[in-house]
Design a protein around this motif. Sequence first.
Motif, PDB file in Angstrom:
ATOM      1  N   LYS A   7      -5.736 -12.122  15.381  1.00 60.85           N
ATOM      2  CA  LYS A   7      -5.380 -13.117  14.363  1.00 60.85           C
ATOM      3  C   LYS A   7      -4.237 -12.605  13.483  1.00 60.85           C
ATOM      4  N   GLU A   8      -4.326 -11.338  13.082  1.00 60.49           N
ATOM      5  CA  GLU A   8      -3.288 -10.777  12.223  1.00 60.49           C
ATOM      6  C   GLU A   8      -1.957 -10.636  12.960  1.00 60.49           C
ATOM      7  N   LEU A   9      -2.020 -10.201  14.208  1.00 60.68           N
ATOM      8  CA  LEU A   9      -0.782 -10.087  14.985  1.00 60.68           C
ATOM      9  C   LEU A   9      -0.103 -11.447  15.127  1.00 60.68           C
ATOM     10  N   TRP A  10      -0.900 -12.478  15.367  1.00 66.18           N
ATOM     11  CA  TRP A  10      -0.332 -13.820  15.496  1.00 66.18           C
ATOM     12  C   TRP A  10       0.290 -14.272  14.177  1.00 66.18           C
ATOM     13  N   SER A  11      -0.332 -13.885  13.055  1.00 69.95           N
ATOM     14  CA  SER A  11       0.216 -14.277  11.757  1.00 69.95           C
ATOM     15  C   SER A  11       1.567 -13.600  11.509  1.00 69.95           C
ATOM     16  N   TYR A  12       1.769 -12.392  12.066  1.00 66.80           N
ATOM     17  CA  TYR A  12       3.053 -11.701  11.915  1.00 66.80           C
ATOM     18  C   TYR A  12       4.120 -12.286  12.834  1.00 66.80           C
ATOM     19  N   PHE A  13       3.767 -12.488  14.095  1.00 71.60           N
ATOM     20  CA  PHE A  13       4.765 -12.919  15.078  1.00 71.60           C
ATOM     21  C   PHE A  13       4.880 -14.436  15.174  1.00 71.60           C
ATOM     22  N   GLY A  14       3.839 -15.145  14.754  1.00 68.25           N
ATOM     23  CA  GLY A  14       3.862 -16.598  14.835  1.00 68.25           C
ATOM     24  C   GLY A  14       4.795 -17.249  13.835  1.00 68.25           C
ATOM     25  N   ASN A  15       5.012 -16.596  12.686  1.00 68.10           N
ATOM     26  CA  ASN A  15       5.904 -17.190  11.681  1.00 68.10           C
ATOM     27  C   ASN A  15       7.215 -16.404  11.539  1.00 68.10           C
ATOM     28  N   TRP A  16       7.520 -15.564  12.509  1.00 70.15           N
ATOM     29  CA  TRP A  16       8.786 -14.826  12.594  1.00 70.15           C
ATOM     30  C   TRP A  16       8.914 -13.675  11.608  1.00 70.15           C
ATOM     31  N   SER A  17       7.921 -13.449  10.757  1.00 72.20           N
ATOM     32  CA  SER A  17       8.061 -12.389   9.757  1.00 72.20           C
ATOM     33  C   SER A  17       8.210 -11.018  10.405  1.00 72.20           C
ATOM     34  N   ALA A  18       7.428 -10.750  11.461  1.00 65.63           N
ATOM     35  CA  ALA A  18       7.522  -9.452  12.135  1.00 65.63           C
ATOM     36  C   ALA A  18       8.888  -9.278  12.795  1.00 65.63           C
ATOM     37  N   ALA A  67       5.400  -3.852   2.950  1.00 66.63           N
ATOM     38  CA  ALA A  67       5.736  -5.270   3.108  1.00 66.63           C
ATOM     39  C   ALA A  67       4.861  -5.917   4.181  1.00 66.63           C
ATOM     40  N   LEU A  68       4.500  -5.135   5.203  1.00 72.63           N
ATOM     41  CA  LEU A  68       3.630  -5.644   6.250  1.00 72.63           C
ATOM     42  C   LEU A  68       2.176  -5.729   5.783  1.00 72.63           C
ATOM     43  N   SER A  69       1.770  -4.751   4.997  1.00 69.33           N
ATOM     44  CA  SER A  69       0.350  -4.657   4.619  1.00 69.33           C
ATOM     45  C   SER A  69      -0.013  -5.427   3.358  1.00 69.33           C
ATOM     46  N   MET A  70       0.969  -5.851   2.576  1.00 70.44           N
ATOM     47  CA  MET A  70       0.665  -6.431   1.268  1.00 70.44           C
ATOM     48  C   MET A  70      -0.180  -7.698   1.373  1.00 70.44           C
ATOM     49  N   LYS A  71      -0.038  -8.420   2.484  1.00 68.55           N
ATOM     50  CA  LYS A  71      -0.750  -9.696   2.598  1.00 68.55           C
ATOM     51  C   LYS A  71      -2.155  -9.550   3.178  1.00 68.55           C
ATOM     52  N   THR A  72      -2.496  -8.371   3.675  1.00 63.08           N
ATOM     53  CA  THR A  72      -3.740  -8.216   4.431  1.00 63.08           C
ATOM     54  C   THR A  72      -4.970  -8.678   3.652  1.00 63.08           C
ATOM     55  N   PHE A  73      -5.098  -8.222   2.412  1.00 60.95           N
ATOM     56  CA  PHE A  73      -6.235  -8.644   1.591  1.00 60.95           C
ATOM     57  C   PHE A  73      -5.809  -9.409   0.340  1.00 60.95           C
ATOM     58  N   ALA A  74      -4.634  -9.070  -0.201  1.00 63.96           N
ATOM     59  CA  ALA A  74      -4.165  -9.757  -1.411  1.00 63.96           C
ATOM     60  C   ALA A  74      -3.975 -11.248  -1.151  1.00 63.96           C
ATOM     61  N   GLU A  94     -15.065  -3.674  10.137  1.00 63.29           N
ATOM     62  CA  GLU A  94     -14.341  -4.287  11.254  1.00 63.29           C
ATOM     63  C   GLU A  94     -13.145  -5.080  10.744  1.00 63.29           C
ATOM     64  N   LEU A  95     -13.321  -5.732   9.615  1.00 58.35           N
ATOM     65  CA  LEU A  95     -12.236  -6.498   8.995  1.00 58.35           C
ATOM     66  C   LEU A  95     -11.089  -5.568   8.598  1.00 58.35           C
ATOM     67  N   VAL A  96     -11.442  -4.464   7.950  1.00 60.94           N
ATOM     68  CA  VAL A  96     -10.432  -3.486   7.510  1.00 60.94           C
ATOM     69  C   VAL A  96      -9.742  -2.862   8.717  1.00 60.94           C
ATOM     70  N   SER A  97     -10.508  -2.472   9.715  1.00 66.06           N
ATOM     71  CA  SER A  97      -9.937  -1.819  10.895  1.00 66.06           C
ATOM     72  C   SER A  97      -9.011  -2.752  11.669  1.00 66.06           C
ATOM     73  N   GLY A  98      -9.402  -4.013  11.807  1.00 56.17           N
ATOM     74  CA  GLY A  98      -8.565  -4.973  12.522  1.00 56.17           C
ATOM     75  C   GLY A  98      -7.228  -5.194  11.836  1.00 56.17           C
ATOM     76  N   LYS A  99      -7.263  -5.314  10.517  1.00 53.59           N
ATOM     77  CA  LYS A  99      -6.022  -5.513   9.764  1.00 53.59           C
ATOM     78  C   LYS A  99      -5.159  -4.248   9.807  1.00 53.59           C
ATOM     79  N   PHE A 100      -5.801  -3.088   9.719  1.00 54.80           N
ATOM     80  CA  PHE A 100      -5.058  -1.818   9.799  1.00 54.80           C
ATOM     81  C   PHE A 100      -4.338  -1.689  11.132  1.00 54.80           C
ATOM     82  N   LEU A 101      -5.029  -1.970  12.227  1.00 56.38           N
ATOM     83  CA  LEU A 101      -4.422  -1.842  13.553  1.00 56.38           C
ATOM     84  C   LEU A 101      -3.233  -2.777  13.725  1.00 56.38           C
ATOM     85  N   SER A 102      -3.333  -3.979  13.168  1.00 55.24           N
ATOM     86  CA  SER A 102      -2.226  -4.933  13.297  1.00 55.24           C
ATOM     87  C   SER A 102      -0.984  -4.434  12.562  1.00 55.24           C
ATOM     88  N   VAL A 103      -1.171  -3.900  11.353  1.00 53.04           N
ATOM     89  CA  VAL A 103      -0.036  -3.357  10.591  1.00 53.04           C
ATOM     90  C   VAL A 103       0.566  -2.166  11.323  1.00 53.04           C
TER      91      VAL A 103
END
Length: 242
Positions: A7-18, A67-74, A94-103
């Motif tokens: 989900k996090e990877l898609w949020s990065y690449f789906g909106n071109w931010s990554a 810049a990549l991690s700021m949106k993870t929980f904030a 699991e939530l923290v680990s999934g977001k960490f791996l995506s960043v």
Amino acid sequence: MFAIFKKELWSYFGNWSAWIIIAAFSLITTLFLFFFENDSNIFDIGLASLQSYFVLVPWLLMFIVPALSMKTFAEEQQTGTLNWLFSQPLKVSELVSGKFLSVWVVGIMCLIPSVIYFYTVYVLGVPEGNIDMGMTLGSYFGLMILIAAFSGVGILASSLSQNQIMAYLLGVFMCFIMYFGIEQLASYKLLGGADFILQTVGFYQHFLGFTRGLIDFKDVAYFVFIIGLTLALSNHFINKKK
């Protein structure tokens, strides 16, 4: 965890931010390494080496990874979706680990265009291929583990913040202190013999060994400890928000 990671990877690449971040990172490194007159310019140095790249990149990562991690929980807190995540059948760890791996993965992808720099230096070497492979590979490994440490710090900053701007500023500040601030404080030799101990707390001395082609177990263990600590603290602070 894997579902959060996707989900996090898609949020990065789906909106071109990554893609924008990777392109900006590559453009800046290219300008500094080949065009701008500075101490990192490979043509000015005249050596078939990527050492200047490995000196420059940590400073850029100090701003890119937060810049990549700021949106993870904030962002989750701003939009109110964090409570929805709490209601799902997943652990906070699991939530923290999934977001960490995506960043971490997106951060590592920023390094992929540097293969072009490696090829350029390899071809321009006299004779061709005159490049220290041990140092280069060790430095790449060091950058990947440094990105993981910055990612952990960025996740922690995001878990402490209520909005993305504060998460970014706090993440940059914490990464700067851990990489450069502690090292500079130790260089003033204000603590006598304790300065050496202070140096071992920061990232710089442990990353330095990798840039020399040395993969020391103590340095790897240090970064693994830092990553585990930041993720454990993030897990603690997110749990408190339940």
